[in-house]
Enzyme design. Structure first.
Site, PDB file in Angstrom:
ATOM      1  N   GLU A 190       0.827  -1.215   0.000  1.00 16.73           N
ATOM      2  CA  GLU A 190       0.000   0.000   0.000  1.00 16.73           C
ATOM      3  C   GLU A 190       0.860   1.263   0.000  1.00 16.73           C
ATOM      4  O   GLU A 190       0.528   2.246  -0.663  1.00 16.73           O
ATOM      5  CB  GLU A 190      -0.978   0.002   1.185  1.00 16.73           C
ATOM      6  N   HIS A 193       1.931   2.105  -3.466  1.00 20.38           N
ATOM      7  CA  HIS A 193       0.927   2.890  -4.202  1.00 20.38           C
ATOM      8  C   HIS A 193       1.040   4.356  -3.807  1.00 20.38           C
ATOM      9  O   HIS A 193       0.998   5.252  -4.657  1.00 20.38           O
ATOM     10  CB  HIS A 193      -0.494   2.400  -3.880  1.00 20.38           C
TER      11      HIS A 193
HETATM   12 ZN   LIG Z   1      -2.333  -2.801  -4.966  1.00 20.75          ZN
END
Ligand SMILES: [Zn+2]
Length: 294
Positions: A190, A193
């Site tokens: 995460e 990202h």
């Molecule tokens: Zn992802």
């Protein structure tokens, strides 16, 4: 020649048949009820079978986001590719034009401020820190507790594991549902990202390296396999990226959805750590050089 004569069904036999029919109707009603009132949310037709997952970070995220998390995060925000938050009406910045990067300090590091929700326990925050340390290792990124910085990541135990793509400016949420998303690999994924990376198999040149098995993908999730105009930063396609979907991601029937074109035996994705190329990717995107001394 032997022949089989059709026997008339005797009343006792008939009763047994009726009883069996009633039983099977009852059983299927119970099954339907379990399905309709199951506490798990999940796609109809999607088989949540252990054997169809191969234990990658993305498999864990799919398990949480598809079967437990809400479809829409709020009235305007939804998830793209399974775990990238997108707000409708707000033009998402073109990350690969380097316009959604976190700013770099004069000392060569990229300091990213973060804040924990008070809902996390001390044990949970130390686990999340381990995920952040996994990003820092061998890269120029450093996570620092938020004090006054204008741009920062607000880590919250909302519904599901997800992040916005890159820096949005100001406070931005990164959700790590408790306890499902609190695994080092999922946390690191995460944060990747949040640094500006999409999934590896979304690369524009992915068709040279993998075959997407479209008929095996759950219909409503075909869009999760789109390609994007990405900048591969001069790095080779990385089958073992922490950002790669597993071989059975979004499979509707237990059959593979992504098959590597390489003749070598290849495992897609990662279970708990960034690949070497993932670290190089971060350093290249942020123009940090490729020293391992960071
Ligand atoms: Zn992802």
């Amino acid at each position: 020649m032997a022949t089989v004569k059709a026997q008339p069904i005797r009343p006792a036999k008939m009763e047994r048949i009726i009883l069996l029919c009633v039983l099977s109707t009852c059983l299927s009603a119970v099954h339907t009820q379990n399905f309709l009132f199951s506490s798990k949310r999940g796609p109809i037709g999607y088989k949540d079978r252990d054997e169809q997952r191969d234990g990658t970070v993305m498999d864990e995220i799919i398990k949480t986001n598809e079967f437990q998390a809400a479809r829409m995060l709020d009235g305007t925000t939804s998830l793209r590719e399974g775990d990238i938050a997108v707000t409708s009406g707000r033009r998402s910045k073109a990350c690969f034009a380097r316009s959604c990067l976190w700013s770099k300090s004069v000392d060569g590091h990229v300091y990213i401020a973060y804040q924990f929700s008070p809902e996390y326990s001390e044990m949970e925050t130390s686990l999340i820190k381990k995920g952040m340390e996994n990003i820092e290792k061998g890269t120029c990124v450093r996570f620092v507790p938020w004090t006054h910085q204008q741009d920062y990541i607000d880590i919250q135990p909302k519904s599901g594991c997800w992040s916005y793509l890159g820096s949005r400016g100001g406070r931005q949420t990164l959700s790590l549902q408790n306890p499902d998303c609190l695994q080092v690999g999922v946390i690191a994924h995460e944060f990747m990202h949040a640094l500006g990376f999409v999934h590896e198999q979304s690369r524009f040149d992915r068709d040279n390296y993998i075959t997407i098995m479209w008929p095996n993908i759950w219909r409503d999730r075909l869009r999760n396999f789109e390609k994007f105009r990405t900048d591969s930063l001069g790095l080779p396609y990385d089958y073992s990226s922490i950002m790669h979907f597993g071989m059975y991601a979004y499979s509707q029937d237990g059959e593979p959805t992504i098959i590597p074109k390489s003749t070598k035996a290849i495992k897609l994705g990662q279970t708990s750590t960034l690949s070497h190329i993932d670290r190089m990717k971060i350093n290249r995107l942020y123009n940090c050089g490729e020293d391992d001394d960071y």
